[in-house]
Structures are given as structure tokens and as C-alpha cells.
Design a protein around this motif. Structure first.
Motif, short mmCIF file in Angstrom:
data_model
loop_
_atom_site.label_atom_id
_atom_site.label_comp_id
_atom_site.label_asym_id
_atom_site.label_seq_id
_atom_site.Cartn_x
_atom_site.Cartn_y
_atom_site.Cartn_z
N GLN A 72 0.84 -1.19 0.00
CA GLN A 72 0.00 0.00 0.00
C GLN A 72 0.88 1.25 0.00
N ILE A 73 0.60 2.16 -0.91
CA ILE A 73 1.31 3.43 -0.97
C ILE A 73 0.31 4.54 -0.68
N LEU A 74 0.59 5.36 0.33
CA LEU A 74 -0.27 6.46 0.71
C LEU A 74 0.42 7.78 0.42
N ALA A 75 -0.35 8.81 0.06
CA ALA A 75 0.20 10.14 -0.20
C ALA A 75 -0.49 11.16 0.69
N LEU A 76 0.31 12.05 1.26
CA LEU A 76 -0.19 13.15 2.08
C LEU A 76 0.32 14.47 1.53
#
Length: 395
Positions: free
Chosen positions: A368-372
């Protein structure tokens, strides 16, 4: 009389210049602005399914990530101990051009095998590569937790980006080495994190949980006293250590008899000792992921304290922590998030923050790759000085 006049002139010059010199010296450590994070917004996720293949390797176990702004790519280290393929890192493209991350926005574009000093693949089970950071030369540092059960020590090594060959090894202080059952890192709770300051002067890593001689590993409702380790990259020596207590995460519904909580990654925000930390917990039913703002300013240097259990910890000032974001409150099902890095600049000029999960090559999990989107402000040197005069809380 002429001599007296000359002496008076010199006195006036000294009295005029001395305060200027003293002020200049006083602010020598405040020569560049620090970065203040004032908020973070979730802007999307992408998933790579377990079993995804790239160039005859299985993409997975991605436990650390770093951004190469000059080439606009990311490098993600796999913690595969040689079961699926030799030790390696992947080059990823992450598309944030629309101001958010969408499914299909993460694409592997390269894989590089790590080679030892003799130019050979690392033997199976001899590494547990967890952290990755870019060097000033455009190469990478990689940290490995080693294997306590097999008497394999942790390491921090530099590798060339192009060939993956080992360049050098940073010395690890003796207190971190698992030389007996009563001291050193715990198995699988060692050097997960790795980050380098923007000026490339310092490298930071940390233990995921306490050293054996420092205290307990994390347990339900029980914190663990980790150590942040600071290297001076001009001398390649470890020069300072700081106490970082993890948050005490509660155990929730106990589906399986397993609990984990620790400090898997750090990212340096500036050259003044301001970092972001990632704390991840598996509490029996799903994952908890929190981001903290961390300041080393005023923290006690504990490098000469061999055992925290043998000292009065009340006399030690830990790093300052402040919760930035609890990802459990976002509309996203979290996996085993272990890595983070400052990413590409967004269209509004604010930096992105990228997080990545270690799927453990488990079909029930995913990469899983999350961006903020980070909201930042620059803090002037003078403002930082006056803030030092105001007491700060660790809460």
C-alpha cells in the motif's frame, strides 16, 4: 595626550564591534530556517497486489522508501531475506501530477540487486534490509536489522545507485550489537529507519524498540524506550543518541495472539533536528499508524549511557513529540505501513509525504502506498531563538 586619544578610539571600536561579534557567534547555529509542519491532508492511495512480478522478482516487503528529486523517482528497499530473490531495491514512479494519488499511479521501473564488497549477492538469510536514504553523491544508504538468533549483526552500508555494490560500512556502537541475551537490539526490532538531513551532514536511524539493556519491548498499554542514533557523515562516526519513547498503544479485539508496536521510520525535515516519525502498531485487529513531529532540541545526549535500566531515566530529557496525524481517522483501510519519505512538490508548492507498507509477501496483505499533502511554514532563526526561551512540553 595623543596616545590617550588613540587608546580611547580603539576602546570605542572594541565596544562597538564586540556585541556584533558575540551576537554573530550566538546565532551561528541558527543560520538557516527550519521547517514547521502545521498540518497534513490525505490525498490518496495506490496498491500493488501481493504476487506482482517485475523483472523476474516478486515486488514486496517494501519497508523503506526515499525520493530522488533530480531523477523524479523513488527507491524502495525490500526486506526479503533472500527467499524470493536476493537483497534488492526497486525504482518506482509515483504520479502526483493531479494533486492526488490514484490507483495505477505507482509503477515499478527498475530493480537493483545489492552486492557486497566483493561484488557478490548477499547470501540468503544474512540481511534484513529495512531502511533506505539517498546520499549527497546520489548513492544510497541501507540499514539491516541483522538476525539476533543467527548472531548476524545489524549494519548501515552505502551502496552505489547504478550497480548496487557496497561502498562502505558505518560503524555501529557496541551497545547496539546483540553480543549476548542481555544486551543489544532485539530480533526484528533494530534499525528499521534511515534518513539524511537536507545538507547531508547527519544521518539518523533508530531502534524500533528498546535495546535489551534499556527496557521492555512494546506491549499493550506499555511504551518502549527507543534510541535515535545520529551519525556525522563528515567523519562517518556515530556521535549522539537520544531517547525516543513510543506511544503506549492499547490492544483491541484479540483475533490472533500477536501484538507489535514500534518506530519503523523517520524523515529529516531540516538541518536543525526536526523530523517526522512513523509509529505503527498491530493491536490484534488491524493496524494503527500515527505520524509525529519530533524535535531533538534540548534532548539529552545518552551516547555515554550504556543501559537505561541502570540509570535514573527521570534525569533524561527525551525528544519532543507532537502528534501530527492519526491515519486511523482517515477513510482508508491501513496495512503494515513501515516507510515514509518527503516526496515531490505539489502544484501549490507544498511538499508531499509518501508512506509505503511491507506486505510480508502475505496474500492477505498488499503493498500500500499512501500520499499526504504537508502544510509547512518556515521558522526564522530569530523566532527559533525566542521559542527556546519558552518551556516546551513532551506531551
Amino acid at each position: 595626550m595623543q596616545l590617550i586619544k588613540k587608546n580611547n578610539i580603539w576602546k570605542k571600536i572594541i565596544y562597538f564591534c564586540l556585541p556584533i561579534i558575540l551576537i554573530g557567534l550566538f546565532f551561528a547555529n541558527f543560520t538557516s530556517p527550519s521547517v514547521e509542519i502545521v498540518g497534513a491532508d490525505f490525498i490518496g492511495e495506490a496498491v500493488l497486489k501481493t504476487g506482482t512480478l517485475f523483472q523476474n522478482t516478486q515486488v514486496g516487503g517494501l519497508s523503506g522508501i526515499t525520493y530522488d528529486a533530480s531523477n523524479q523517482v523513488y527507491y524502495a528497499i525490500s526486506d526479503d531475506r533472500g527467499d524470493k530473490a536476493p537483497a534488492r531495491f526497486y525504482t518506482l514512479k509515483i504520479d502526483l501530477s493531479k494533486g492526488k494519488l490514484q490507483q495505477g499511479g505507482v509503477v515499478p521501473v527498475g530493480v537493483t540487486l545489492l552486492l557486497d564488497a566483493q561484488g557478490k549477492n548477499f547470501a540468503s538469510t544474512t540481511t534484513d534490509t529495512e531502511g533506505i536514504a539517498l546520499t549527497q553523491k546520489g548513492d544510497i544508504y541501507v540499514s539491516s536489522e541483522g538476525d539476533v538468533g543467527k548472531s548476524i549483526n545489524p549494519f548501515i552500508k552505502e551502496f552505489t545507485l547504478a550497480s548496487g555494490k557496497e561502498v562502505k560500512t558505518l560503524p555501529v556502537p557496541e551497545k547496539f550489537l546483540p553480543t549476548s541475551s542481555k544486551r543489544g537490539i532485539r530480533n526484528n526490532l533494530g534499525f528499521e529507519s534511515l534518513t539524511v538531513t537536507p545538507d547531508h551532514q547527519f544521518l539518523y536511524t533508530a531502534t524500533e524498540n528498546a535495546l535489551v539493556q534499556d527496557g521492555s519491548e512494546a506491549k499493550p498499554n506499555t511504551s518502549s524506550p527507543c534510541r535515535i542514533l545520529q551519525y556525522n557523515l563528515a567523519t562517518n562516526q556515530a556521535e549522539k543518541e537520544f531517547l525516543y519513547p513510543t506511544e503506549a498503544a492499547p490492544a483491541t479485539i484479540k483475533i490472533i495472539n500477536k501484538y507489535a508496536n514500534g518506530l519503523p521510520d523517520l524523515v529529516a525535515l531540516d538541518n536543525q533536528g526536526n523530523l517526522l516519525s512513523l509509529e505503527r502498531a498491530f493491536t490484534g485487529f488491524g493496524f494503527s499508524v500515527k505520524l509525529f513531529k519530533v524535535s531533538l532540541e534540548g534532548a539529552t545526549d545518552i551516547r555515554n549511557i550504556d543501559s537505561l535500566l541502570a540509570t535514573d531515566i527521570a534525569n533524561i530529557q527525551p525528544v519532543r513529540k507532537q502528534l501530527l496525524l492519526d491515519l486511523g481517522k482517515e477513510n482508508v483501510l491501513l496495512d503494515n505501513i513501515e516507510g515514509l519519505t518527503l516526496g515531490s512538490q505539489l502544484a501549490d508548492g507544498q511538499p508531499s509525504l509518501i508512506l509505503i507498507s511491507d506486505n510480508n509477501f502475505n496474500k492477505l496483505q498488499r503493498t500500500q502506498i499512501l500520499a499526504l499533502r504537508l502544510k509547512t511554514e518556515s521558522s526564522s532563526p530569530i523566532l527559533r531563538f525566542f521559542r527556546q526561551l519558552v518551556p516546551n512540553s513532551n506531551k
